[in-house]
Write a protein that holds these residues in place. Structure first.
Motif, mmCIF file in Angstrom:
data_model
loop_
_atom_site.group_PDB
_atom_site.id
_atom_site.type_symbol
_atom_site.label_atom_id
_atom_site.label_comp_id
_atom_site.label_asym_id
_atom_site.label_seq_id
_atom_site.Cartn_x
_atom_site.Cartn_y
_atom_site.Cartn_z
ATOM 1 N N LEU A 38 0.802 -1.225 0.000
ATOM 2 C CA LEU A 38 0.000 0.000 0.000
ATOM 3 C C LEU A 38 0.836 1.277 0.000
ATOM 4 C CD1 LEU A 38 -2.897 -1.072 2.370
ATOM 5 C CD2 LEU A 38 -2.747 -1.242 -0.124
ATOM 6 N N TRP A 39 2.119 1.208 0.386
ATOM 7 C CA TRP A 39 2.950 2.416 0.348
ATOM 8 C C TRP A 39 3.012 2.996 -1.052
ATOM 9 C CZ3 TRP A 39 5.258 -2.429 0.803
ATOM 10 C CH2 TRP A 39 6.078 -2.809 -0.256
ATOM 11 N N ARG A 40 2.822 2.159 -2.063
ATOM 12 C CA ARG A 40 2.886 2.610 -3.449
ATOM 13 C C ARG A 40 1.788 3.619 -3.780
ATOM 14 N NH1 ARG A 40 5.911 -0.852 -6.941
ATOM 15 N NH2 ARG A 40 6.789 -2.634 -5.837
ATOM 16 N N LEU A 41 0.709 3.630 -2.994
ATOM 17 C CA LEU A 41 -0.337 4.628 -3.201
ATOM 18 C C LEU A 41 0.220 6.032 -2.977
ATOM 19 C CD1 LEU A 41 -3.325 2.849 -1.427
ATOM 20 C CD2 LEU A 41 -2.904 3.007 -3.893
ATOM 21 N N TRP A 42 1.230 6.152 -2.117
ATOM 22 C CA TRP A 42 1.893 7.441 -1.881
ATOM 23 C C TRP A 42 3.096 7.606 -2.799
ATOM 24 C CZ3 TRP A 42 -0.668 5.010 2.011
ATOM 25 C CH2 TRP A 42 -1.527 5.791 2.780
ATOM 26 N N THR A 43 3.996 6.636 -2.762
ATOM 27 C CA THR A 43 5.286 6.816 -3.420
ATOM 28 C C THR A 43 5.189 6.858 -4.941
ATOM 29 O OG1 THR A 43 5.750 4.423 -3.345
ATOM 30 C CG2 THR A 43 6.573 5.795 -1.506
ATOM 31 N N GLY A 44 4.174 6.230 -5.512
ATOM 32 C CA GLY A 44 4.024 6.270 -6.973
ATOM 33 C C GLY A 44 3.850 7.680 -7.505
ATOM 34 N N GLN A 45 3.299 8.551 -6.691
ATOM 35 C CA GLN A 45 3.099 9.940 -7.101
ATOM 36 C C GLN A 45 4.384 10.757 -6.972
ATOM 37 O OE1 GLN A 45 0.255 10.764 -8.520
ATOM 38 N NE2 GLN A 45 -0.588 8.756 -8.052
ATOM 39 N N PHE A 46 5.365 10.227 -6.253
ATOM 40 C CA PHE A 46 6.577 10.983 -5.977
ATOM 41 C C PHE A 46 7.828 10.413 -6.648
ATOM 42 C CE2 PHE A 46 3.679 12.211 -2.621
ATOM 43 C CZ PHE A 46 3.855 13.585 -2.564
ATOM 44 N N CYS A 47 7.740 9.228 -7.280
ATOM 45 C CA CYS A 47 8.904 8.705 -8.001
ATOM 46 C C CYS A 47 8.726 8.996 -9.491
ATOM 47 C CB CYS A 47 9.114 7.213 -7.737
ATOM 48 S SG CYS A 47 7.915 6.100 -8.461
ATOM 49 N N HIS A 48 9.818 8.913 -10.249
ATOM 50 C CA HIS A 48 9.793 9.353 -11.647
ATOM 51 C C HIS A 48 10.485 8.358 -12.558
ATOM 52 C CE1 HIS A 48 8.672 12.958 -9.519
ATOM 53 N NE2 HIS A 48 8.159 13.381 -10.647
ATOM 54 N N TRP A 49 10.232 8.499 -13.847
ATOM 55 C CA TRP A 49 10.824 7.612 -14.853
ATOM 56 C C TRP A 49 12.278 7.961 -15.137
ATOM 57 C CZ3 TRP A 49 8.260 3.359 -15.718
ATOM 58 C CH2 TRP A 49 6.874 3.352 -15.591
ATOM 59 N N SER A 50 12.657 9.218 -14.915
ATOM 60 C CA SER A 50 14.024 9.655 -15.205
ATOM 61 C C SER A 50 14.296 10.955 -14.456
ATOM 62 C CB SER A 50 14.204 9.884 -16.709
ATOM 63 O OG SER A 50 13.430 11.009 -17.125
ATOM 64 N N VAL A 51 15.556 11.353 -14.439
ATOM 65 C CA VAL A 51 15.934 12.629 -13.824
ATOM 66 C C VAL A 51 15.279 13.782 -14.586
ATOM 67 C CG1 VAL A 51 17.874 14.170 -13.331
ATOM 68 C CG2 VAL A 51 18.083 11.724 -12.881
ATOM 69 N N LEU A 52 15.203 13.670 -15.901
ATOM 70 C CA LEU A 52 14.554 14.707 -16.708
ATOM 71 C C LEU A 52 13.076 14.825 -16.355
ATOM 72 C CD1 LEU A 52 14.855 16.795 -18.959
ATOM 73 C CD2 LEU A 52 14.371 14.964 -20.602
ATOM 74 N N HIS A 53 12.407 13.698 -16.165
ATOM 75 C CA HIS A 53 10.995 13.688 -15.768
ATOM 76 C C HIS A 53 10.829 14.375 -14.413
ATOM 77 C CE1 HIS A 53 7.312 11.046 -14.571
ATOM 78 N NE2 HIS A 53 6.890 12.131 -15.197
ATOM 79 N N LEU A 54 11.686 14.030 -13.457
ATOM 80 C CA LEU A 54 11.652 14.663 -12.136
ATOM 81 C C LEU A 54 11.890 16.168 -12.256
ATOM 82 C CD1 LEU A 54 11.709 14.677 -9.013
ATOM 83 C CD2 LEU A 54 14.124 14.027 -9.155
#
Length: 178
Positions: A38-54
């Motif tokens: 269930l942590w992914r409900l939070w962290t999925g919104q805060f992780c990125h596909w790449s540094v450029l995406h971030l």
């Protein structure tokens, strides 16, 4: 004052943790959530596909904060509360979405904040954002910020706007108790 700094630091902490750990362990993953991660409900919104995406997502968030100024702070503090709701929205509204990463849905929530708190410039930003959302939804356009094969998840942006409207109502009730 300390409580305000803590609330504002929580989104930054989530972003830091989700960005430093492997994306596969942090992304919103339909199967993993169904298995109890269930942590992914939070962290999925805060992780990125790449540094450029971030970097692109952070640039958008910073621009919104500059436009709206100090009144955007309660909106920023609400991000950790809204993040799992946005993930649940995606899981319910987009059955074919298996994996998601990115802050852009939460940035959409902040666009609503800019429209309310940022005066004319904030409303112009929101109008331009709505136009881009429509373009993305109808064309399935790619983003230069995303790796090849990863499409813009416009439903996350739509969900962010809807949750932004709900956040506006909640903040209004908090500011104007009866």
């Amino acid at each position: 004052m300390l409580a305000e700094h803590w609330r504002l630091g929580l989104p930054a902490g989530l972003l830091l943790v989700a960005s430093l750990l492997p994306g596969e362990a942090m992304e919103l993953n339909r199967q993993a959530v169904a298995e109890g991660q269930l942590w992914r409900l939070w962290t999925g919104q805060f992780c990125h596909w790449s540094v450029l995406h971030l970097a692109g997502n952070l640039a958008a968030a910073v621009a919104i904060c500059v436009i709206a100024g100090r009144p955007i702070r309660p909106w920023l503090a609400a991000l950790p509360l809204v993040a799992p709701l946005l993930s649940l929205f995606l899981l319910a509204a987009v059955p074919g979405l298996e994996r998601y990463r990115g802050l852009s849905g939460l940035v959409a929530m902040l666009v609503v904040g800019a429209a309310i708190e940022g005066g004319l410039v904030g409303r112009i930003l929101a109008a331009a954002y709505l136009a881009k959302l429509g373009f993305d939804a109808f064309t399935g356009s790619q983003s230069a910020l995303l790796p090849e094969g990863i499409a813009v998840a416009w439903p996350a942006h739509l969900g962010g706007l809807l949750l932004g409207l709900a956040t506006a109502g909640w903040l209004h009730l908090r500011r104007n108790p009866r």
